[in-house]
Enzyme design. Structure first.
Site, short mmCIF file in Angstrom:
data_model
loop_
_atom_site.label_atom_id
_atom_site.label_comp_id
_atom_site.label_asym_id
_atom_site.label_seq_id
_atom_site.Cartn_x
_atom_site.Cartn_y
_atom_site.Cartn_z
CE1 TYR A 1 -5.57 -2.77 -4.23
CE2 TYR A 1 -7.18 -1.02 -3.99
CZ TYR A 1 -6.66 -2.07 -4.71
OH TYR A 1 -7.22 -2.42 -5.91
CB THR B 1 -0.15 11.05 -5.69
OG1 THR B 1 0.40 11.50 -6.94
CG2 THR B 1 -0.11 9.53 -5.64
#
Length: 317
Positions: free
Chosen positions: A58, A287
């Site tokens: 990631y 987010t």
């Protein structure tokens, strides 16, 4: 507000929060994301999340660094931290896959980036057909015997390969995988329900599923179309095939069910997955703080048989 609930990870004694927070590519793309990540991780922890999922690939390690820095604020014994190994981390021929060399080298890199002396769970991020199963199992067993991880699991493995790993481990007195991390959602369900769950549930391998909200599709944010900046519309990705008008309409039709239950569609989608007793946790991304504050409320939501029947009538159209 419902309180977080916890489930055993398969037949292991490890308790994981029903809702987990994953990093994926979310953390690390923006090099100034540390404040955002800290706020989201803190909100998740304060909401009862104890399971935080990562992978070395990631953002090529940056995601591990950012989440690790945020997790240092909390007592280590209250956290379940996982990461994964498989995908290439450089151009080096051995810096990939599930060879003993790569697994034993990669765990050290993940520990350093996460700022911890051990992982609670270490995942084989895909099955590696180039490495004998005995080498794979023995490598992860060594990681556990070295104290660098407490448990290990698989991710996106075929059911037959999970079974092979479990059987080899048990036959040879080695640590067997206790969890599998598949993609599973209302939109993508056939593989898990048809192939994975029939084996893992019986074998006591707990599922911790990723993309339970189908990259946001199931939250209803595409009700009015495809907004600019949304993850499914901004680039070519693995999820583009399910952003269809048919699926968007199904999500619209789920709204009255969620409204009647007094929950959001995100919470409905997670509760629908958590109805499966073979699922230990759903791994969500965020987010924004508001997103994790919404999804943690799915913990403890139990759908009636009538509600499930209504949902199925929409999904199976």
């Amino acid at each position: 507000m419902s309180r977080m609930e916890y489930r055993n990870l398969g037949r292991s004694g490890l308790k994981v929060s029903e809702v987990a927070l994953g990093g994926w590519e979310t953390y690390g793309i923006n090099q100034d994301a540390s404040a955002m990540v800290r706020e989201i991780v803190t909100a998740a922890y304060e909401g009862g999340v104890n399971f935080f999922d990562q992978a070395d690939i990631y953002a090529k390690g940056r995601s591990e660094e950012l989440m690790g820095a945020a997790l240092k604020e909390f007592p280590r014994h209250t956290l379940v931290i996982s990461s994964k190994v498989y995908w290439p981390m450089s151009d080096d021929v051995n810096d990939r896959g599930l060879s003993r060399k790569h697994v034993l080298h990669s765990i050290d890199g993940s520990l350093k980036r996460l700022g911890t002396d051990h992982l609670d769970i270490y995942f084989a991020h895909r099955y590696d057909p180039d490495v004998p199963m005995e080498e794979i199992v023995m490598a992860f067993d060594q990681v556990i015997r070295d104290g660098k991880a407490l448990y290990w699991g698989t991710s996106m493995w075929p059911a037959a390969r999970i079974a092979q790993a479990v059987e080899f481990a048990k036959a040879n007195g080695l640590h067997a995988p206790v969890t599998e991390q598949p993609e599973y959602s209302m939109i993508r369900r056939d593989r898990v329900e048809g192939e994975i769950l029939p084996y893992t549930e019986e074998a006591g391998v707990g599922l911790v599923v990723w993309s339970p909200l189908a990259m946001g599709l199931l939250t209803g944010k595409y009700d009015a179309g495809k907004p600019e900046g949304a993850r499914l519309t901004e680039k070519e990705n693995w999820g583009k095939n399910f952003l269809t008008e048919e699926n968007i309409q199904k999500v619209r039709d789920l709204k009255p069910i969620a409204d009647d239950l007094g929950i959001t569609r995100a919470q409905l989608a997670l509760a629908w997955i958590l109805r499966q007793k073979g699922v230990s946790s759903v791994i969500t991304g965020a987010t924004k703080v508001q997103q994790i504050e919404d999804t943690v409320k799915a913990a403890g939501v139990r759908l009636s048989s009538d509600a499930v029947e209504q949902i199925e009538s929409i999904l199976k159209r």
